[in-house]
Design a protein around this motif. Structure first.
Motif, PDB file in Angstrom:
ATOM      1  N   GLY A  21       0.842  -1.190   0.000  1.00 25.16           N
ATOM      2  CA  GLY A  21       0.000   0.000   0.000  1.00 25.16           C
ATOM      3  C   GLY A  21       0.880   1.244   0.000  1.00 25.16           C
ATOM      4  N   TYR A  22       0.391   2.318   0.626  1.00 25.07           N
ATOM      5  CA  TYR A  22       1.118   3.597   0.629  1.00 25.07           C
ATOM      6  C   TYR A  22       2.539   3.412   1.163  1.00 25.07           C
ATOM      7  CZ  TYR A  22      -3.151   6.156  -0.490  1.00 25.07           C
ATOM      8  OH  TYR A  22      -4.268   6.641  -1.129  1.00 25.07           O
ATOM      9  N   GLY A  41       4.218   0.166   1.697  1.00 26.10           N
ATOM     10  CA  GLY A  41       4.972  -0.934   1.103  1.00 26.10           C
ATOM     11  C   GLY A  41       5.387  -0.693  -0.344  1.00 26.10           C
ATOM     12  N   ASP A  88       1.220  -8.779  -2.311  1.00 28.16           N
ATOM     13  CA  ASP A  88      -0.007  -8.192  -1.762  1.00 28.16           C
ATOM     14  C   ASP A  88      -1.165  -9.129  -2.058  1.00 28.16           C
ATOM     15  OD1 ASP A  88      -0.695  -4.930  -0.986  1.00 28.16           O
ATOM     16  OD2 ASP A  88      -2.364  -6.331  -1.331  1.00 28.16           O
ATOM     17  N   THR A  89      -2.065  -9.282  -1.097  1.00 30.25           N
ATOM     18  CA  THR A  89      -3.228 -10.159  -1.307  1.00 30.25           C
ATOM     19  C   THR A  89      -4.187  -9.547  -2.330  1.00 30.25           C
ATOM     20  OG1 THR A  89      -4.049  -9.125   0.709  1.00 30.25           O
ATOM     21  CG2 THR A  89      -3.278 -11.392   0.900  1.00 30.25           C
ATOM     22  N   ASP A  90      -4.075  -8.255  -2.572  1.00 28.16           N
ATOM     23  CA  ASP A  90      -4.907  -7.584  -3.570  1.00 28.16           C
ATOM     24  C   ASP A  90      -4.246  -7.785  -4.941  1.00 28.16           C
ATOM     25  OD1 ASP A  90      -6.073  -5.761  -5.303  1.00 28.16           O
ATOM     26  OD2 ASP A  90      -6.292  -4.203  -3.767  1.00 28.16           O
ATOM     27  N   GLY A 139      -1.560  -3.173   6.491  1.00 28.46           N
ATOM     28  CA  GLY A 139      -2.310  -2.167   7.236  1.00 28.46           C
ATOM     29  C   GLY A 139      -2.646  -2.623   8.655  1.00 28.46           C
ATOM     30  N   THR A 181       2.782   0.132  11.781  1.00 27.41           N
ATOM     31  CA  THR A 181       2.646   0.763  13.100  1.00 27.41           C
ATOM     32  C   THR A 181       1.763  -0.142  13.956  1.00 27.41           C
ATOM     33  OG1 THR A 181       2.814   2.906  12.040  1.00 27.41           O
ATOM     34  CG2 THR A 181       1.926   2.877  14.288  1.00 27.41           C
ATOM     35  N   GLU A 197       8.286   3.026  10.479  1.00 28.04           N
ATOM     36  CA  GLU A 197       8.418   3.895   9.302  1.00 28.04           C
ATOM     37  C   GLU A 197       7.815   5.263   9.610  1.00 28.04           C
ATOM     38  OE1 GLU A 197       9.898   3.424   6.215  1.00 28.04           O
ATOM     39  OE2 GLU A 197       9.409   5.558   6.208  1.00 28.04           O
ATOM     40  N   GLU A 244       3.030  10.805   3.550  1.00 26.76           N
ATOM     41  CA  GLU A 244       2.449  10.765   2.216  1.00 26.76           C
ATOM     42  C   GLU A 244       2.653  12.142   1.591  1.00 26.76           C
ATOM     43  OE1 GLU A 244      -1.570   9.148   2.295  1.00 26.76           O
ATOM     44  OE2 GLU A 244      -0.876   7.560   3.623  1.00 26.76           O
ATOM     45  N   GLY A 286      -4.753   8.028   7.267  1.00 24.03           N
ATOM     46  CA  GLY A 286      -4.701   6.629   7.696  1.00 24.03           C
ATOM     47  C   GLY A 286      -3.778   6.393   8.877  1.00 24.03           C
ATOM     48  N   CYS A 287      -3.179   7.465   9.441  1.00 24.79           N
ATOM     49  CA  CYS A 287      -2.216   7.239  10.529  1.00 24.79           C
ATOM     50  C   CYS A 287      -2.575   7.940  11.844  1.00 24.79           C
ATOM     51  CB  CYS A 287      -0.817   7.631  10.069  1.00 24.79           C
ATOM     52  SG  CYS A 287      -0.172   6.509   8.808  1.00 24.79           S
ATOM     53  N   LYS A 346      -5.962   7.023  13.909  1.00 23.27           N
ATOM     54  CA  LYS A 346      -6.044   5.638  14.419  1.00 23.27           C
ATOM     55  C   LYS A 346      -4.858   5.328  15.332  1.00 23.27           C
ATOM     56  CE  LYS A 346      -3.113   3.245  11.349  1.00 23.27           C
ATOM     57  NZ  LYS A 346      -1.946   2.479  11.714  1.00 23.27           N
ATOM     58  N   ASP A 347      -3.724   5.981  15.105  1.00 23.00           N
ATOM     59  CA  ASP A 347      -2.566   5.683  15.956  1.00 23.00           C
ATOM     60  C   ASP A 347      -2.750   6.199  17.379  1.00 23.00           C
ATOM     61  OD1 ASP A 347      -1.379   4.353  13.891  1.00 23.00           O
ATOM     62  OD2 ASP A 347       0.075   5.921  13.398  1.00 23.00           O
TER      63      ASP A 347
HETATM   64  P1  NAD Z   1      -2.535   0.485   3.008  1.00 23.28           P
HETATM   65  O1  NAD Z   1      -3.925   0.121   3.399  1.00 23.28           O
HETATM   66  O2  NAD Z   1      -2.306   1.516   1.951  1.00 23.28           O
HETATM   67  O3  NAD Z   1      -1.760  -0.822   2.548  1.00 23.28           O
HETATM   68  C1  NAD Z   1      -1.842  -2.049   3.182  1.00 23.28           C
HETATM   69  C2  NAD Z   1      -1.656  -3.120   2.111  1.00 23.28           C
HETATM   70  O4  NAD Z   1      -1.535  -4.383   2.751  1.00 23.28           O
HETATM   71  C3  NAD Z   1      -2.835  -3.228   1.134  1.00 23.28           C
HETATM   72  O5  NAD Z   1      -2.364  -3.137  -0.186  1.00 23.28           O
HETATM   73  C4  NAD Z   1      -3.435  -4.600   1.456  1.00 23.28           C
HETATM   74  O6  NAD Z   1      -4.014  -5.215   0.310  1.00 23.28           O
HETATM   75  C5  NAD Z   1      -2.205  -5.342   1.930  1.00 23.28           C
HETATM   76  N1  NAD Z   1      -2.480  -6.530   2.741  1.00 23.28           N
HETATM   77  C6  NAD Z   1      -3.421  -6.714   3.702  1.00 23.28           C
HETATM   78  N2  NAD Z   1      -3.322  -7.957   4.216  1.00 23.28           N
HETATM   79  C7  NAD Z   1      -2.280  -8.554   3.584  1.00 23.28           C
HETATM   80  C8  NAD Z   1      -1.668  -9.830   3.688  1.00 23.28           C
HETATM   81  N3  NAD Z   1      -2.111 -10.719   4.572  1.00 23.28           N
HETATM   82  N4  NAD Z   1      -0.629 -10.102   2.884  1.00 23.28           N
HETATM   83  C9  NAD Z   1      -0.192  -9.204   1.992  1.00 23.28           C
HETATM   84  N5  NAD Z   1      -0.727  -7.971   1.843  1.00 23.28           N
HETATM   85  C10 NAD Z   1      -1.765  -7.661   2.638  1.00 23.28           C
HETATM   86  O7  NAD Z   1      -1.808   0.910   4.364  1.00 23.28           O
HETATM   87  P2  NAD Z   1      -0.511   1.868   4.512  1.00 23.28           P
HETATM   88  O8  NAD Z   1      -0.929   3.272   4.576  1.00 23.28           O
HETATM   89  O9  NAD Z   1       0.519   1.455   3.535  1.00 23.28           O
HETATM   90  O10 NAD Z   1      -0.061   1.465   5.990  1.00 23.28           O
HETATM   91  C11 NAD Z   1       0.568   0.246   6.279  1.00 23.28           C
HETATM   92  C12 NAD Z   1       1.153   0.322   7.659  1.00 23.28           C
HETATM   93  O11 NAD Z   1       2.176   1.306   7.679  1.00 23.28           O
HETATM   94  C13 NAD Z   1       0.179   0.746   8.749  1.00 23.28           C
HETATM   95  O12 NAD Z   1       0.502   0.104   9.937  1.00 23.28           O
HETATM   96  C14 NAD Z   1       0.414   2.226   8.876  1.00 23.28           C
HETATM   97  O13 NAD Z   1       0.040   2.729  10.137  1.00 23.28           O
HETATM   98  C15 NAD Z   1       1.914   2.274   8.662  1.00 23.28           C
HETATM   99  N6  NAD Z   1       2.433   3.545   8.169  1.00 23.28           N
HETATM  100  C16 NAD Z   1       1.802   4.179   7.146  1.00 23.28           C
HETATM  101  C17 NAD Z   1       2.284   5.395   6.679  1.00 23.28           C
HETATM  102  C18 NAD Z   1       1.572   6.163   5.589  1.00 23.28           C
HETATM  103  O14 NAD Z   1       1.919   7.332   5.382  1.00 23.28           O
HETATM  104  N7  NAD Z   1       0.608   5.592   4.895  1.00 23.28           N
HETATM  105  C19 NAD Z   1       3.444   5.954   7.271  1.00 23.28           C
HETATM  106  C20 NAD Z   1       4.081   5.255   8.282  1.00 23.28           C
HETATM  107  C21 NAD Z   1       3.558   4.062   8.734  1.00 23.28           C
END
Ligand code: NAD
Length: 441
Positions: free
Chosen positions: A11-12, A14, A32-34, A86, A123, A151, A155, A265-266, A269-270
């Motif tokens: 996602g954002y 990974g 990714d499962t998607d 996520g 997180t 991390e 964004e 998204g952070c 909920k954090d």
């Molecule tokens: P997101 O929802 O954009 O991405 C999560 C991804 O994980 C999705 O693509 C989903 O399909 C995939 N997924 C879910 N279950 C799965 C599985 N079992 N196997 C493989 N893939 C799977 O979320 P995000 O914003 O990328 O956040 C991810 C984590 O990073 C969260 O804990 C978030 O708090 C943290 N984080 C996010 C940011 C940010 O700016 N978005 C910054 C720092 C930390």
């Protein structure tokens, strides 16, 4: 020679991490499962808007070192696995929902080599790294080394923040600390070589660093928004106040921009997950202030709804409202817990006809809020509006010509929910400008 690594969850966080790791010379498979997401990424297309990500994906793909798949078995040969899935807020409470993370850990476990290192980046509630280690070791029938490497990317600046982070935090288990640090130093050889500081801590502290950082940032924003509320009651100007207190280096001016508050998204909920975890640990009282932080933050949305209602004569029935912005912040199409979209939906529920413009997030907003109207231009959104709400701080809204907009609206009243429009310029073009925490004229 780079390392062979997997990034689980693209996602954002990974997708950016995977692309940047490949650009740094590693051999990366994103899982990714998607499936649709994996296919798009494999084509070099970012499934969301992040400046520079499309280019980074194409460049990384060109090196032959970046693949994406939905098949977890592809991670089998890697020596490092990053968990980036996520951890959203649970449906039934404040806590984080770690089921996606645990599902990823279970799916990965049978494919992890004995000498590999699993590195969590999501997180998580403090204590999760131990739970992941236990679950994976149980599944594999043998020990799995787990480190936590939170991390901090933002964004909108994700590529830059990944390649040039403010710091790297390695949370490692004492039993394997030197081996784990050596692997992480290899992973981040580029960043460390460019002078980025790395801090080696225990896993518990690493998990806490991330939620503590986000709690601090949220508190700073809500502090200035609380000051905005006081300014509204007393007749002060919160922007001047922020400038004045921000000159004290102990306070600092950044994150002191009063307005509609935080979302995404952070942060929301954090802080809630941190509160829930602190309750479990028996120290809920220590974080009580985070409840006020959340309350002040959400209260700003109510304030904008009230301002819009009063501009429309006390009722929104039949009123036409233009909303500039749907994303939770500029340079992103992320609408998770977006203050702008929340306000737009509340106004709609109160009877207004709401038309939104956003440069990048319209398709996502439409998917969750189909009841609203959408326009592909700011001018279009403002046509016949009784009030214009500026709710996401996209630079192009600052560049709008208020005289052009004045010609198409029904009433020239703007609520600047981000306190960045040049009020003098808008007033000179005939507008009434209302702000959060600032006098009306
Ligand atoms: P997101 O929802 O954009 O991405 C999560 C991804 O994980 C999705 O693509 C989903 O399909 C995939 N997924 C879910 N279950 C799965 C599985 N079992 N196997 C493989 N893939 C799977 O979320 P995000 O914003 O990328 O956040 C991810 C984590 O990073 C969260 O804990 C978030 O708090 C943290 N984080 C996010 C940011 C940010 O700016 N978005 C910054 C720092 C930390």
């Amino acid at each position: 020679m780079g390392l062979a690594m997997s990034v689980i969850g693209t996602g954002y966080l990974g997708a950016v991490h995977a692309a940047c790791m490949a650009l740094e010379g590693h051999d990366v498979v994103g899982v990714d499962t998607d499936e649709a997401r994996a296919v798009a990424l494999a084509r070099g297309e970012a499934p969301f808007y992040e400046p520079g990500l499309d280019e980074a994906l194409v460049a990384a793909r060109g090196t032959g070192r970046l693949r994406f798949t939905s098949d977890i078995r592809a991670a089998g040969d890697c020596t490092v696995h990053f968990l980036c899935v996520g951890t959203p807020q649970s449906r039934d409470g404040l806590a984080a929902d770690t089921t996606y993370l645990m599902a990823a850990a279970h799916a990965l476990a049978p494919h992890v080599r004995g000498d590999a290192l699993v590195v969590g980046k999501s997180t998580v509630p403090v204590g999760t790294s131990g739970a992941v280690e236990l679950a994976m070791s149980g599944e594999r029938g043998g020990g799995v080394r787990v480190a936590w490497n939170p991390e901090f990317l933002r964004e909108g600046f994700a590529i830059r923040d990944t390649l040039h982070p403010d710091r790297l935090v390695y949370g490692v288990d004492a039993a394997s600390a030197s081996a784990d640090v050596a692997v992480l130093d290899e992973v981040y050889a580029g960043q460390v070589g460019r002078g980025v500081q790395r801090l080696v801590v225990d896993r518990t502290t690493a998990e806490l660093v991330k939620v503590a950082a986000n709690s601090f940032l949220a508190t700073k924003i809500s502090f200035i928004n609380a000051m905005a509320q006081v300014c509204e009651a007393a007749g002060g100007d919160v922007v001047a106040l922020a400038d004045a207190i921000g000159m004290d280096p102990r306070i600092g001016r950044s994150f002191l921009n009063a307005g509609l508050g935080f979302g995404g998204g952070c942060l929301p909920k954090d802080i809630r997950a941190f509160l829930a975890r602190a309750e479990e640990l028996g120290v809920g009282e220590a974080l009580d202030f985070l409840r006020a932080v959340d309350r002040v933050n959400l209260g700003r949305r109510t304030r904008v709804v009230e301002l819009a209602t009063s501009v429309c004569g006390g009722s929104l029935e039949g009123a036409r409202v233009a909303v500039l912005g749907a994303a939770f912040k500029p340079d992103s199409d992320d609408i998770r817990d977006s203050p702008a979209l929340d306000v737009a939906q509340r106004l709609h529920r109160l009877g207004a006809s709401v038309t939104i413009h956003d440069p990048k997030a319209t398709h996502r907003a439409k998917a969750v809020a189909p009841e609203l109207n959408y326009s592909d231009s700011a001018l279009g959104a403002c046509t016949d509006a009784d009030v214009v709400l500026h709710l996401t701080e996209w630079p192009e809204y600052r560049a709008l010509d208020p005289a052009d907009l004045a010609r198409v609206v029904r009433a020239a009243v703007v609520v600047d929910g981000r306190n960045v429009l040049d009020a003098a310029r808008w007033r000179a073009a005939g507008w009434t400008c209302l702000s959060l925490g600032r006098p009306a004229a």
